[in-house]
Design a protein around this motif. Structure first.
Motif, PDB file in Angstrom:
ATOM      1  N   THR A 181      20.913 -38.525  38.717  1.00  0.00           N
ATOM      2  CA  THR A 181      21.177 -37.287  39.439  1.00  0.00           C
ATOM      3  C   THR A 181      22.676 -37.159  39.722  1.00  0.00           C
ATOM      4  O   THR A 181      23.442 -38.124  39.604  1.00  0.00           O
ATOM      5  CB  THR A 181      20.404 -37.250  40.762  1.00  0.00           C
ATOM      6  N   VAL A 182      23.083 -35.969  40.125  1.00  0.00           N
ATOM      7  CA  VAL A 182      24.492 -35.732  40.435  1.00  0.00           C
ATOM      8  C   VAL A 182      24.934 -36.604  41.601  1.00  0.00           C
ATOM      9  O   VAL A 182      26.042 -37.169  41.598  1.00  0.00           O
ATOM     10  CB  VAL A 182      24.714 -34.241  40.746  1.00  0.00           C
ATOM     11  N   GLU A 183      24.078 -36.756  42.611  1.00  0.00           N
ATOM     12  CA  GLU A 183      24.446 -37.558  43.781  1.00  0.00           C
ATOM     13  C   GLU A 183      24.595 -39.032  43.411  1.00  0.00           C
ATOM     14  O   GLU A 183      25.511 -39.710  43.897  1.00  0.00           O
ATOM     15  CB  GLU A 183      23.391 -37.384  44.879  1.00  0.00           C
ATOM     16  N   GLU A 184      23.718 -39.545  42.580  1.00  0.00           N
ATOM     17  CA  GLU A 184      23.848 -40.943  42.141  1.00  0.00           C
ATOM     18  C   GLU A 184      25.135 -41.148  41.355  1.00  0.00           C
ATOM     19  O   GLU A 184      25.822 -42.165  41.522  1.00  0.00           O
ATOM     20  CB  GLU A 184      22.637 -41.330  41.281  1.00  0.00           C
ATOM     21  N   MET A 185      25.472 -40.185  40.525  1.00  0.00           N
ATOM     22  CA  MET A 185      26.686 -40.291  39.723  1.00  0.00           C
ATOM     23  C   MET A 185      27.933 -40.255  40.606  1.00  0.00           C
ATOM     24  O   MET A 185      28.849 -41.083  40.462  1.00  0.00           O
ATOM     25  CB  MET A 185      26.733 -39.145  38.715  1.00  0.00           C
ATOM     26  N   LEU A 186      27.978 -39.341  41.535  1.00  0.00           N
ATOM     27  CA  LEU A 186      29.151 -39.214  42.399  1.00  0.00           C
ATOM     28  C   LEU A 186      29.329 -40.444  43.284  1.00  0.00           C
ATOM     29  O   LEU A 186      30.465 -40.888  43.522  1.00  0.00           O
ATOM     30  CB  LEU A 186      29.020 -37.962  43.264  1.00  0.00           C
ATOM     31  N   TYR A 187      28.234 -41.010  43.773  1.00  0.00           N
ATOM     32  CA  TYR A 187      28.344 -42.197  44.622  1.00  0.00           C
ATOM     33  C   TYR A 187      28.882 -43.375  43.817  1.00  0.00           C
ATOM     34  O   TYR A 187      29.690 -44.171  44.311  1.00  0.00           O
ATOM     35  CB  TYR A 187      26.984 -42.531  45.226  1.00  0.00           C
ATOM     36  N   ALA A 188      28.447 -43.482  42.557  1.00  0.00           N
ATOM     37  CA  ALA A 188      28.965 -44.554  41.699  1.00  0.00           C
ATOM     38  C   ALA A 188      30.455 -44.374  41.436  1.00  0.00           C
ATOM     39  O   ALA A 188      31.233 -45.339  41.445  1.00  0.00           O
ATOM     40  CB  ALA A 188      28.185 -44.581  40.378  1.00  0.00           C
ATOM     41  N   VAL A 189      30.888 -43.126  41.207  1.00  0.00           N
ATOM     42  CA  VAL A 189      32.314 -42.863  40.997  1.00  0.00           C
ATOM     43  C   VAL A 189      33.111 -43.196  42.256  1.00  0.00           C
ATOM     44  O   VAL A 189      34.200 -43.784  42.196  1.00  0.00           O
ATOM     45  CB  VAL A 189      32.520 -41.395  40.584  1.00  0.00           C
ATOM     46  N   GLU A 190      32.569 -42.850  43.416  1.00  0.00           N
ATOM     47  CA  GLU A 190      33.265 -43.129  44.677  1.00  0.00           C
ATOM     48  C   GLU A 190      33.458 -44.626  44.884  1.00  0.00           C
ATOM     49  O   GLU A 190      34.558 -45.085  45.231  1.00  0.00           O
ATOM     50  CB  GLU A 190      32.467 -42.534  45.837  1.00  0.00           C
ATOM     51  N   LYS A 191      32.408 -45.411  44.664  1.00  0.00           N
ATOM     52  CA  LYS A 191      32.517 -46.858  44.846  1.00  0.00           C
ATOM     53  C   LYS A 191      33.451 -47.484  43.805  1.00  0.00           C
ATOM     54  O   LYS A 191      34.208 -48.412  44.102  1.00  0.00           O
ATOM     55  CB  LYS A 191      31.124 -47.499  44.762  1.00  0.00           C
ATOM     56  N   GLY A 192      33.403 -46.970  42.594  1.00  0.00           N
ATOM     57  CA  GLY A 192      34.298 -47.481  41.574  1.00  0.00           C
ATOM     58  C   GLY A 192      35.751 -47.204  41.898  1.00  0.00           C
ATOM     59  O   GLY A 192      36.625 -48.056  41.685  1.00  0.00           O
ATOM     60  N   HIS A 193      36.025 -46.021  42.420  1.00  0.00           N
ATOM     61  CA  HIS A 193      37.416 -45.680  42.739  1.00  0.00           C
ATOM     62  C   HIS A 193      37.936 -46.505  43.907  1.00  0.00           C
ATOM     63  O   HIS A 193      39.141 -46.791  43.981  1.00  0.00           O
ATOM     64  CB  HIS A 193      37.552 -44.189  43.041  1.00  0.00           C
ATOM     65  N   GLU A 194      37.080 -46.886  44.835  1.00  0.00           N
ATOM     66  CA  GLU A 194      37.532 -47.747  45.932  1.00  0.00           C
ATOM     67  C   GLU A 194      38.069 -49.075  45.385  1.00  0.00           C
ATOM     68  O   GLU A 194      39.115 -49.566  45.838  1.00  0.00           O
ATOM     69  CB  GLU A 194      36.376 -47.994  46.897  1.00  0.00           C
ATOM     70  N   ALA A 195      37.367 -49.649  44.417  1.00  0.00           N
ATOM     71  CA  ALA A 195      37.842 -50.898  43.816  1.00  0.00           C
ATOM     72  C   ALA A 195      39.122 -50.680  43.027  1.00  0.00           C
ATOM     73  O   ALA A 195      40.038 -51.516  43.041  1.00  0.00           O
ATOM     74  CB  ALA A 195      36.757 -51.487  42.919  1.00  0.00           C
ATOM     75  N   VAL A 196      39.228 -49.533  42.345  1.00  0.00           N
ATOM     76  CA  VAL A 196      40.427 -49.227  41.567  1.00  0.00           C
ATOM     77  C   VAL A 196      41.635 -49.055  42.479  1.00  0.00           C
ATOM     78  O   VAL A 196      42.738 -49.554  42.191  1.00  0.00           O
ATOM     79  CB  VAL A 196      40.191 -47.958  40.727  1.00  0.00           C
ATOM     80  N   ALA A 197      41.466 -48.356  43.594  1.00  0.00           N
ATOM     81  CA  ALA A 197      42.584 -48.087  44.501  1.00  0.00           C
ATOM     82  C   ALA A 197      43.174 -49.382  45.043  1.00  0.00           C
ATOM     83  O   ALA A 197      44.406 -49.544  45.123  1.00  0.00           O
ATOM     84  CB  ALA A 197      42.110 -47.189  45.645  1.00  0.00           C
ATOM     85  N   SER A 198      42.311 -50.322  45.410  1.00  0.00           N
ATOM     86  CA  SER A 198      42.798 -51.602  45.927  1.00  0.00           C
ATOM     87  C   SER A 198      43.601 -52.352  44.864  1.00  0.00           C
ATOM     88  O   SER A 198      44.680 -52.898  45.149  1.00  0.00           O
ATOM     89  CB  SER A 198      41.619 -52.449  46.400  1.00  0.00           C
ATOM     90  N   ALA A 199      43.098 -52.380  43.612  1.00  0.00           N
ATOM     91  CA  ALA A 199      43.815 -53.072  42.539  1.00  0.00           C
ATOM     92  C   ALA A 199      45.144 -52.392  42.231  1.00  0.00           C
ATOM     93  O   ALA A 199      46.157 -53.062  41.963  1.00  0.00           O
ATOM     94  CB  ALA A 199      42.936 -53.130  41.289  1.00  0.00           C
ATOM     95  N   CYS A 200      45.193 -51.058  42.281  1.00  0.00           N
ATOM     96  CA  CYS A 200      46.438 -50.340  41.983  1.00  0.00           C
ATOM     97  C   CYS A 200      47.517 -50.655  43.013  1.00  0.00           C
ATOM     98  O   CYS A 200      48.698 -50.804  42.660  1.00  0.00           O
ATOM     99  CB  CYS A 200      46.174 -48.836  41.935  1.00  0.00           C
ATOM    100  N   ARG A 201      47.136 -50.763  44.271  1.00  0.00           N
ATOM    101  CA  ARG A 201      48.124 -51.099  45.308  1.00  0.00           C
ATOM    102  C   ARG A 201      48.722 -52.485  45.069  1.00  0.00           C
ATOM    103  O   ARG A 201      49.938 -52.688  45.199  1.00  0.00           O
ATOM    104  CB  ARG A 201      47.472 -51.024  46.682  1.00  0.00           C
TER     105      ARG A 201
END
Length: 830
Positions: A280-300
């Motif tokens: 579903t759209v909500e499942e997809m968006l939640y996965a993107v949100e959690k993935g970006h949290e990990a990406v943001a920490s690594a980028c810093r």
């Protein structure tokens, strides 16, 4: 004593003419006394910190001194090289990633060794010394390669050297390229190459997300301008779970409902590519949100590390547009370009825009006293066209072909386009058109996969063809380019969830798509055409799938302008817009998605709006596909192959195969079957083309596994061999027994060949099976059973005529054998 080896010293180089020979060895032995005499001086020199100069004996016997750099000497050019490794440890989801630089690859603009578990990737970035572009695009190339030595293997086939680009390597190279390219300023006009090698692989996790992070780290510490570092992660979702997994293992991914690779900066998402089981759209968006949290920490962490160990960015080399060129172009042809960009037909619009560009170049860059170059004017025209397109959409809500932002182009489609294919379709959406063809096959038609992991053969695969004629141009044809490989993989993964399992449909399915017209989103047209072609071939897909491409026009945030989402984008809207977001699935879920951003990322709110608009568009497209005329056949073609699956006990596998495969060859020759495949579990797959005798082949396979029954009569059994003591008879395929001479007839048989011959068919009865598994057969028993009382009466009369029981009894009384029948007496026949 022999001379100490000087080749072990890193400061000594021995050219081929100084390599030791037999005479060299003799001279070395003769000079041993001299070496011992020099030993005290050498020891003293070493204690003083000076390296002695070893002597190398030349082939002609003279000794030549080899000069060595003294450690710590003031003129030592290597003393300033600091090879101390500088490391960074990243915690990304469930894995720990170590980035190291300074020890390896110092001559590249940037080089890192990235380690995750026992997986090691070596990544470099280099830039050329000369300007090769005009500043309109970034001349970036990404090459990713997996070395077989990383898993202790050697490449199969004749060529043992690694180097041929495999499809998986192309796909990962594209994954690395797409998020990195927008982060490098467009004015960077130097050839830039990112090279990555997998030097060690533990099979624990896939390498695509790690390759994105490795390339970003190499670029961050280099002098190539980079707006912000990026990082990549893989996101999975196990059945029954709601919390996504960040960087899951390969074992977890086999059970995952989602396979998402995400790349982004600290602030926004740059690229997503994923495939799911109709999430579903909500499942997809939640996965993107959690993935970006990990990406943001690594980028810093990467950005802070790069400031400490990286080179100074070469910002001065970035090309900028000369002052006043945009104003000059806007004043000269701005209104004409805006009018031309509103032409709805692609070919006419392209011709009109190109004519206006040529006139602007001639006016502003044609004379000897021209202020601007041709490339400057051409790039300024491109910026003017982009502004005209954006203004048209934002101000009027109207696009180049007259649609509003949410309308899908007109759709027509049909099934059964090609008469001799197993299934085909034609799908047209506006000026984008695709022909799809389905080909069914057996197990041997599966796509072999040769990679570092334990990849299984693909029983469903899609080939995408984009000829230059589809856009009215000429160009190269031949092997698939990177774009064709990437678009084909996206469409394949979109249709993969609806392919029935092997147990329900034991066919290999090959789907090919040929783009005949292109003006936006040909890969999503391939998804639609492929879904129709599968139905036309009779493939029992679990649900229908469609695809659509979404676009984005960003506004001025300072002025409070909201971004505009475009449904079903054109080619120009893809090129001049800010996003290309492809979504495949149906109204209830998403099976595949791919997003590329041409700016520095988008927020989750914009992504949510784009997914919702895509869902509405997919529902509309599926409704239009249901109106296909003619509709897909929905049944297998008469020209499609036949496939049957038979399970046999494992102990009969060798029997089915036969000695050297002779049994399988015999079945194929007899029934015109193409292939017979059998696995270790005893699953036999028979594949035959049109006109084969599949029922007969299945019957033979089943008969090979039948256990002979004692007391059963076997009809038309073939005599395979005739000997003096009897005949061997094949009662079942591959099962033979002995019919002894005494069991061949109801009377005595003097010569076996008087009764049977090789190749003859007879009826026999299985009397018994001995302890060694040998079968005792009898033709006599069949004759007695079928003849009954008549045979017995005639047999008794024959005995009486030959002397009968009285003669036999008299002989027994005298101790003599009964008299033999006279030679030439006729025997009882059947």
């Amino acid at each position: 004593r022999p001379l100490p080896s000087v080749s072990s010293s890193p400061s000594v180089y021995l050219p081929p003419r100084l390599l030791p020979s037999t005479r060299t060895t003799e001279m070395a032995m003769r000079s041993s006394c001299a070496m011992r005499a020099r030993a005290p001086r050498i020891g003293a020199a070493r204690s003083a910190g000076v390296q002695p100069c070893p002597r190398v004996v030349a082939p002609h016997g003279r000794r030549r001194p080899v000069r060595c750099a003294a450690a710590g000497a003031p003129d030592d050019p290597y003393a300033a090289l600091d090879r101390t490794p500088k490391t960074l440890t990243l915690r990304i989801g469930e894995s720990e990633v170590t980035v190291e630089t300074g020890r390896i690859g110092r001559q590249a603009n940037g080089a890192v060794m990235v380690t995750e578990g026992e997986t090691v990737i070596y990544a470099t970035i280099c830039a050329g010394r000369d300007v090769t572009a005009d500043g309109g695009f970034v001349p970036l190339t990404v090459n990713y390669q997996e070395r077989y030595s990383a898993v202790g293997r050697t490449a199969g086939g004749y060529r043992k050297r690694d180097g041929g680009v495999r499809e998986n390597e192309t796909l990962i190279g594209r994954l690395v390229d797409r998020p990195l390219r927008p982060i490098i300023p467009k004015g960077w006009a130097y050839d830039t190459q990112i090279l990555e090698w997998v030097l060690s692989y533990d099979g624990e996790r896939s390498t695509d997300a790690l390759a994105i992070t490795a390339a970003s780290a190499a670029a961050a510490i280099s002098d190539v301008p980079l707006k912000k570092p990026i990082a990549g992660v893989r996101v999975g979702l196990l059945p029954g779970e709601t919390e996504p997994l960040i960087n899951p293992t390969c074992e977890q991914m086999e059970r995952s409902r989602l396979d998402l690779v995400l790349a982004g900066t600290e602030d926004a998402v740059m690229m997503i590519e994923g495939f799911g089981d109709f999430l579903t759209v909500e499942e997809m968006l939640y996965a993107v949100e959690k993935g970006h949290e990990a990406v943001a920490s690594a980028c810093r962490d990467i950005e802070a590390w790069a400031k400490d160990v990286g080179r100074v960015k070469n910002e001065a080399a970035v090309l900028v547009a000369p002052e006043g060129v945009d104003d000059a172009v806007r004043a000269l042809v701005g209104a004409e370009l805006a009018e031309a960009m509103a032409i709805s037909v692609k070919q006419k619009r392209g011709a009109a825009v190109e004519g206006i560009r040529a006139r602007a170049i001639e006016s502003l860059a044609g004379g000897d006293d021209a202020k601007f170059t041709e490339s400057d004017v051409r790039l300024a025209c491109g910026r003017c066209e982009s502004n005209a397109l954006r203004s048209m959409i934002r101000a009027n809500g109207v696009r180049q072909d007259g649609r509003d932002t949410k309308t899908v182009r007109p759709i027509t489609c049909s099934g059964g386009l090609l008469p001799r294919t197993h299934g085909s379709s034609l799908f047209t959406r506006g000026e984008t058109q695709a022909i799809a063809a389905t080909t069914l096959g057996g197990a041997t038609d599966a796509q072999k996969v040769d990679g570092l992991g334990n990849d299984k053969d693909r029983r469903f695969y899609l080939h995408y063809f984009f000829p230059p004629s589809s856009v009215g141009e000429t160009g190269r044809v031949g092997a698939a380019n990177r774009r064709e490989v990437g678009h084909g993989n996206l469409a394949e993964r979109a249709l993969m969830p609806v392919i029935p399992p092997y147990d329900d449909f034991p066919f290999t399915v090959r789907l090919e798509s040929t783009i005949t017209e292109s003006n936006g989103s040909s890969s999503m047209a391939t998804v639609c055409a492929g879904s129709l072609a599968l139905q036309d071939a009779g493939v029992p897909i679990t649900r229908k799938v469609a695809g659509i491409a979404m676009g984005l026009i960003l506004g001025d945030e300072s002025a409070g302008e909201a971004p505009v989402i475009l449904t079903d984008i054109l080619g120009s809207e893809d090129a001049l817009g800010d996003m290309d977001f492809k979504v495949a699935g149906d109204g209830d879920g998403i099976s595949a998605f791919q997003m590329d951003i041409k700016v520095e990322g988008i927020t989750l709110a914009v992504l949510r709006e784009a997914l919702e608009s895509a869902r509405v568009g997919l529902v509309h497209i599926l409704g239009e596909m249901d109106k296909a005329d003619p509709a897909p056949a929905g049944r297998m073609s008469a020209y499609a192959p036949q496939v049957e699956v038979v399970e046999v006990p494992q102990k009969y596998i060798g029997k089915v195969i036969g000695k050297g495969g002779e049994q399988i060859k015999a079945i194929c020759e007899q029934t015109k079957i193409d292939t017979i495949d059998i696995n270790e579990e005893g699953v036999v797959t028979l594949t035959g083309s049109f006109g084969c005798d599949m029922p007969k082949a299945v019957e033979i396979i089943r008969s090979l596994t039948v256990e002979p029954e004692v007391g059963k009569t076997y009809r038309n059994a073939r005599v395979t061999k005739v000997l003096d003591f009897g005949a061997f008879v094949e009662i079942l395929p591959g099962v033979e027994g002995l019919c002894h001479v005494s069991e061949l007839d109801v009377t005595r048989v003097a010569n076996v060949r008087d009764v049977v011959e090789e190749g003859q068919t007879i009826d026999v009865k299985l009397l018994e099976t001995n302890e060694r598994g040998q079968f005792k057969l009898s033709r006599r028993a069949v004759l007695l059973d079928e003849g009954g009382e008549k045979v017995r009466r005639e047999l008794a009369e024959a005995k009486v005529a030959a002397g009968g029981d009285d003669a036999e009894d008299a002989g027994k009384a005298r101790g003599k054998p009964p008299p033999k029948a006279r030679r030439g007496r006729s025997r009882l026949r059947e």
